[in-house]
Scaffold this motif. Structure first.
Motif, PDB file in Angstrom:
ATOM      1  N   THR A 223       0.807  -1.217   0.000  1.00  0.00           N
ATOM      2  CA  THR A 223       0.000   0.000   0.000  1.00  0.00           C
ATOM      3  C   THR A 223       0.844   1.273   0.000  1.00  0.00           C
ATOM      4  OG1 THR A 223      -0.107  -0.033   2.422  1.00  0.00           O
ATOM      5  CG2 THR A 223      -1.856  -1.176   1.220  1.00  0.00           C
ATOM      6  N   ALA A 224       2.177   1.105   0.110  1.00  0.00           N
ATOM      7  CA  ALA A 224       3.099   2.245   0.170  1.00  0.00           C
ATOM      8  C   ALA A 224       2.729   3.207   1.294  1.00  0.00           C
ATOM      9  CB  ALA A 224       3.156   2.969  -1.167  1.00  0.00           C
ATOM     10  N   SER A 225       2.260   2.644   2.396  1.00  0.00           N
ATOM     11  CA  SER A 225       1.834   3.458   3.524  1.00  0.00           C
ATOM     12  C   SER A 225       2.843   3.366   4.665  1.00  0.00           C
ATOM     13  CB  SER A 225       0.456   2.998   4.027  1.00  0.00           C
ATOM     14  OG  SER A 225       0.519   1.642   4.449  1.00  0.00           O
ATOM     15  N   VAL A 226       2.843   4.395   5.508  1.00  0.00           N
ATOM     16  CA  VAL A 226       3.746   4.459   6.647  1.00  0.00           C
ATOM     17  C   VAL A 226       2.932   4.633   7.924  1.00  0.00           C
ATOM     18  CG1 VAL A 226       5.626   5.713   7.761  1.00  0.00           C
ATOM     19  CG2 VAL A 226       5.611   5.437   5.273  1.00  0.00           C
ATOM     20  N   ALA A 227       3.228   3.795   8.927  1.00  0.00           N
ATOM     21  CA  ALA A 227       2.562   3.889  10.228  1.00  0.00           C
ATOM     22  C   ALA A 227       3.619   4.057  11.309  1.00  0.00           C
ATOM     23  CB  ALA A 227       1.723   2.645  10.481  1.00  0.00           C
ATOM     24  N   GLN A 228       3.251   4.749  12.379  1.00  0.00           N
ATOM     25  CA  GLN A 228       4.181   4.991  13.482  1.00  0.00           C
ATOM     26  C   GLN A 228       3.498   4.760  14.826  1.00  0.00           C
ATOM     27  OE1 GLN A 228       5.562   9.003  12.117  1.00  0.00           O
ATOM     28  NE2 GLN A 228       7.599   8.088  12.233  1.00  0.00           N
ATOM     29  N   PRO A 229       3.247   3.494  15.186  1.00  0.00           N
ATOM     30  CA  PRO A 229       2.643   3.197  16.490  1.00  0.00           C
ATOM     31  C   PRO A 229       3.655   3.415  17.615  1.00  0.00           C
ATOM     32  CG  PRO A 229       3.244   1.172  15.391  1.00  0.00           C
ATOM     33  CD  PRO A 229       3.503   2.285  14.404  1.00  0.00           C
ATOM     34  N   LEU A 230       3.178   3.387  18.842  1.00  0.00           N
ATOM     35  CA  LEU A 230       4.069   3.562  19.982  1.00  0.00           C
ATOM     36  C   LEU A 230       4.956   2.347  20.196  1.00  0.00           C
ATOM     37  CD1 LEU A 230       1.681   5.286  22.566  1.00  0.00           C
ATOM     38  CD2 LEU A 230       3.455   6.334  21.146  1.00  0.00           C
ATOM     39  N   GLU A 231       4.446   1.165  19.818  1.00  0.00           N
ATOM     40  CA  GLU A 231       5.211  -0.065  20.072  1.00  0.00           C
ATOM     41  C   GLU A 231       4.789  -1.142  19.081  1.00  0.00           C
ATOM     42  OE1 GLU A 231       6.303  -1.458  24.269  1.00  0.00           O
ATOM     43  OE2 GLU A 231       4.776  -2.923  23.705  1.00  0.00           O
ATOM     44  N   LEU A 232       5.758  -1.988  18.715  1.00  0.00           N
ATOM     45  CA  LEU A 232       5.487  -3.115  17.832  1.00  0.00           C
ATOM     46  C   LEU A 232       6.286  -4.307  18.333  1.00  0.00           C
ATOM     47  CD1 LEU A 232       4.297  -4.364  15.188  1.00  0.00           C
ATOM     48  CD2 LEU A 232       6.388  -3.590  14.050  1.00  0.00           C
ATOM     49  N   VAL A 233       5.628  -5.406  18.640  1.00  0.00           N
ATOM     50  CA  VAL A 233       6.298  -6.601  19.146  1.00  0.00           C
ATOM     51  C   VAL A 233       6.577  -7.538  17.969  1.00  0.00           C
ATOM     52  CG1 VAL A 233       6.149  -8.597  20.674  1.00  0.00           C
ATOM     53  CG2 VAL A 233       5.179  -6.398  21.385  1.00  0.00           C
ATOM     54  N   VAL A 234       7.844  -7.907  17.809  1.00  0.00           N
ATOM     55  CA  VAL A 234       8.256  -8.770  16.702  1.00  0.00           C
ATOM     56  C   VAL A 234       9.153  -9.893  17.246  1.00  0.00           C
ATOM     57  CG1 VAL A 234       8.158  -6.878  15.036  1.00  0.00           C
ATOM     58  CG2 VAL A 234      10.307  -7.366  16.222  1.00  0.00           C
ATOM     59  N   ALA A 235       9.408 -10.860  16.362  1.00  0.00           N
ATOM     60  CA  ALA A 235      10.381 -11.936  16.609  1.00  0.00           C
ATOM     61  C   ALA A 235      10.213 -12.595  17.970  1.00  0.00           C
ATOM     62  CB  ALA A 235      11.808 -11.405  16.448  1.00  0.00           C
ATOM     63  N   PRO A 236       9.064 -13.198  18.261  1.00  0.00           N
ATOM     64  CA  PRO A 236       8.877 -13.832  19.573  1.00  0.00           C
ATOM     65  C   PRO A 236       9.795 -15.035  19.797  1.00  0.00           C
ATOM     66  CG  PRO A 236       7.060 -14.367  18.092  1.00  0.00           C
ATOM     67  CD  PRO A 236       7.874 -13.326  17.410  1.00  0.00           C
ATOM     68  N   ASP A 237      10.233 -15.675  18.712  1.00  0.00           N
ATOM     69  CA  ASP A 237      11.064 -16.875  18.853  1.00  0.00           C
ATOM     70  C   ASP A 237      12.560 -16.582  18.913  1.00  0.00           C
ATOM     71  OD1 ASP A 237       8.782 -18.466  18.797  1.00  0.00           O
ATOM     72  OD2 ASP A 237       8.800 -18.574  16.605  1.00  0.00           O
ATOM     73  N   VAL A 238      12.957 -15.323  18.722  1.00  0.00           N
ATOM     74  CA  VAL A 238      14.375 -14.960  18.791  1.00  0.00           C
ATOM     75  C   VAL A 238      14.728 -14.651  20.244  1.00  0.00           C
ATOM     76  CG1 VAL A 238      16.132 -13.310  18.067  1.00  0.00           C
ATOM     77  CG2 VAL A 238      14.409 -14.088  16.429  1.00  0.00           C
ATOM     78  N   THR A 239      15.501 -15.516  20.862  1.00  0.00           N
ATOM     79  CA  THR A 239      15.834 -15.375  22.274  1.00  0.00           C
ATOM     80  C   THR A 239      17.116 -14.556  22.451  1.00  0.00           C
ATOM     81  OG1 THR A 239      17.176 -17.388  22.311  1.00  0.00           O
ATOM     82  CG2 THR A 239      14.806 -17.627  22.704  1.00  0.00           C
ATOM     83  N   PRO A 240      17.322 -13.992  23.649  1.00  0.00           N
ATOM     84  CA  PRO A 240      18.590 -13.298  23.904  1.00  0.00           C
ATOM     85  C   PRO A 240      19.818 -14.182  23.697  1.00  0.00           C
ATOM     86  CG  PRO A 240      16.978 -12.710  25.577  1.00  0.00           C
ATOM     87  CD  PRO A 240      16.362 -13.805  24.739  1.00  0.00           C
ATOM     88  N   GLN A 241      19.682 -15.467  24.004  1.00  0.00           N
ATOM     89  CA  GLN A 241      20.821 -16.368  23.796  1.00  0.00           C
ATOM     90  C   GLN A 241      21.195 -16.441  22.319  1.00  0.00           C
ATOM     91  OE1 GLN A 241      20.115 -20.524  24.558  1.00  0.00           O
ATOM     92  NE2 GLN A 241      22.300 -20.988  24.852  1.00  0.00           N
ATOM     93  N   GLN A 242      20.192 -16.509  21.438  1.00  0.00           N
ATOM     94  CA  GLN A 242      20.469 -16.527  20.004  1.00  0.00           C
ATOM     95  C   GLN A 242      21.144 -15.245  19.551  1.00  0.00           C
ATOM     96  OE1 GLN A 242      16.298 -17.436  18.902  1.00  0.00           O
ATOM     97  NE2 GLN A 242      17.092 -19.189  17.769  1.00  0.00           N
ATOM     98  N   VAL A 243      20.714 -14.111  20.122  1.00  0.00           N
ATOM     99  CA  VAL A 243      21.330 -12.837  19.764  1.00  0.00           C
ATOM    100  C   VAL A 243      22.785 -12.816  20.207  1.00  0.00           C
ATOM    101  CG1 VAL A 243      21.257 -10.352  20.133  1.00  0.00           C
ATOM    102  CG2 VAL A 243      19.127 -11.625  19.870  1.00  0.00           C
ATOM    103  N   GLU A 244      23.066 -13.295  21.402  1.00  0.00           N
ATOM    104  CA  GLU A 244      24.441 -13.325  21.902  1.00  0.00           C
ATOM    105  C   GLU A 244      25.320 -14.211  21.028  1.00  0.00           C
ATOM    106  OE1 GLU A 244      24.117 -14.542  25.921  1.00  0.00           O
ATOM    107  OE2 GLU A 244      23.169 -12.682  26.591  1.00  0.00           O
ATOM    108  N   LEU A 245      24.784 -15.348  20.592  1.00  0.00           N
ATOM    109  CA  LEU A 245      25.559 -16.233  19.728  1.00  0.00           C
ATOM    110  C   LEU A 245      25.799 -15.596  18.363  1.00  0.00           C
ATOM    111  CD1 LEU A 245      23.983 -19.740  20.471  1.00  0.00           C
ATOM    112  CD2 LEU A 245      26.133 -18.814  21.313  1.00  0.00           C
ATOM    113  N   ALA A 246      24.815 -14.843  17.878  1.00  0.00           N
ATOM    114  CA  ALA A 246      24.949 -14.225  16.560  1.00  0.00           C
ATOM    115  C   ALA A 246      25.975 -13.111  16.553  1.00  0.00           C
ATOM    116  CB  ALA A 246      23.599 -13.681  16.093  1.00  0.00           C
ATOM    117  N   SER A 247      26.272 -12.545  17.720  1.00  0.00           N
ATOM    118  CA  SER A 247      27.166 -11.388  17.767  1.00  0.00           C
ATOM    119  C   SER A 247      28.534 -11.721  18.338  1.00  0.00           C
ATOM    120  CB  SER A 247      26.520 -10.272  18.598  1.00  0.00           C
ATOM    121  OG  SER A 247      26.223 -10.725  19.899  1.00  0.00           O
ATOM    122  N   VAL A 248      28.907 -12.993  18.378  1.00  0.00           N
ATOM    123  CA  VAL A 248      30.214 -13.394  18.897  1.00  0.00           C
ATOM    124  C   VAL A 248      31.305 -12.979  17.911  1.00  0.00           C
ATOM    125  CG1 VAL A 248      31.693 -15.362  19.435  1.00  0.00           C
ATOM    126  CG2 VAL A 248      29.366 -15.301  20.293  1.00  0.00           C
TER     127      VAL A 248
END
Length: 365
Positions: A223-248
């Motif tokens: 739709t080529a539209s832009v929205a700016q909500p206060l908050e958006l929850v994404v990636a529920p399955d991405v855990t902090p442990q996975q992030v730490e491993l990805a940034s080693v």
């Protein structure tokens, strides 16, 4: 030929002192020249950031110099070996030592022991100083030389799959009340593999249901539209442990911490070949300084008046630089899984140890 490995105490101290001073002189020369060249290419980018001044240039130099020392210390040992042995040869000191009954290995023994001390010091320096400088410099470069994060636990760029979607972030911080990501982008893909939505936010906080992007900017392609909500929850399955491993980053972790990262990678079922190759190279890399007196030894023997001294120095230099080329190539192959990690880190070391000993024994012993 005596059975003692070292020559006399006086001669040992004389050779060790001469060799140490030349290592230091060559290292200082290389680091100063390379640091100036580095600043010429980087200073404009640093000063282009609003608020940066001469202080940031000094900060960059203070972070960059340890990395240059780590990389070029073995080169300095090689060049110092050739300079020392050529000087001894030209002054007929090598001939005098051999006439006194010393073997080639006894002449080289003080240099080898000095190089071993340098290797041990280099290992300690790398693990205590270089890893911290590398971690801080990586974060600063990723932020395009903006304000440095205050926490030392901030890691580098993250790129993770969330099913068909992708989550990216510039940095990760686990030191606060909740893990956070900064400069976050979340891409939603259609089943055909096309991007349907892109969400950007300066900050995402880990919550119970996923990563809560704060004040995101959501662009919907259809739709080529832009929205700016206060908050958006994404990636529920991405855990902090996975992030730490990805940034080693193996260059920014000391040996004992990298060992824990390797264990975490294996526990998560991920390929740890790159980390293991760098783990072993943290030991074999500094130890390569011990090889340099053996590879450069060909420059110290033979008659100085024969006209072959320059050729011998070139041969010694070629052997040393060939080692560095093959060592880097083997490490790259180990990172990609072409070689087993242990073999990638240690095979060049033992190969050139045999080559250096063969040349020395065949020509001088």
């Amino acid at each position: 030929m005596t059975l003692d490995f070292f020559p006399s105490r006086t001669l040992t101290l004389y050779l060790a002192k001469m060799f140490s001073l030349r290592i230091l002189a060559v290292l200082v020369m290389l680091v100063l020249v390379l640091m100036m060249l580095d600043l010429l290419s980087t200073s404009g980018e640093i000063l282009a950031v609003p608020g940066n001044s001469e202080a940031e240039l000094w900060l960059y130099a203070s972070l960059r110099v340890p990395l240059l020392i780590q990389r070029f210390l073995p080169y300095s040992v090689l060049l110092a070996t050739i300079i020392t042995l050529v000087t001894l040869n030209q002054n007929s000191e090598v001939i005098a030592m051999k006439a006194a009954g010393l073997s080639a290995h006894q002449v080289l023994a003080p240099l080898i022991m000095t190089a071993l001390v340098v290797a041990l010091g280099s290992f300690a320096f790398n693990e205590r100083i270089v890893t911290r400088s590398a971690a801080q410099l990586n974060v600063w470069e990723k932020s395009e030389f903006g304000a440095l994060p205050q926490t030392p636990e901030t890691s580098g760029v993250i790129y993770l799959d969330d099913g068909p979607n992708i989550l990216t972030a510039r940095s990760y911080d686990s030191s606060g009340p909740a893990p956070t990501l900064r400069d976050v982008t979340y891409y939603r893909f259609s089943p055909s593999g096309e991007i349907t939505q892109q969400s950007d936010a300066d900050l995402a906080i880990r919550g119970a249901n996923g990563w809560a992007m704060q004040n995101p900017r959501i662009f919907t392609v259809g739709t080529a539209s832009v929205a700016q909500p206060l908050e958006l929850v994404v990636a529920p399955d991405v855990t902090p442990q996975q992030v730490e491993l990805a940034s080693v980053d193996p260059t920014a972790q000391p040996l004992w911490q990298l060992d824990d990262s390797i264990a975490a990678y294996k526990a998560a079922g991920r390929d740890a070949d790159e980390l293991e190759a760098n783990y072993w190279h943290k030991i074999s890399g500094p130890l390569s300084a011990v090889l340099m007196p053996i590879l450069g030894a060909v420059a110290g023997f033979g008659l100085a008046r024969s006209g072959q001294l320059f050729v011998r120095a070139l041969i010694g230099m070629a052997l040393g630089f060939a080692y560095f080329v093959i060592d880097n190539a083997a490490l790259a192959m180990g990172n990609f899984g072409g070689y087993p990690p242990f073999l990638a880190a240690w095979a060049p070391f033992f190969l050139f140890l045999l080559i250096g000993e063969t040349v020395l024994v065949r020509t001088e012993e």
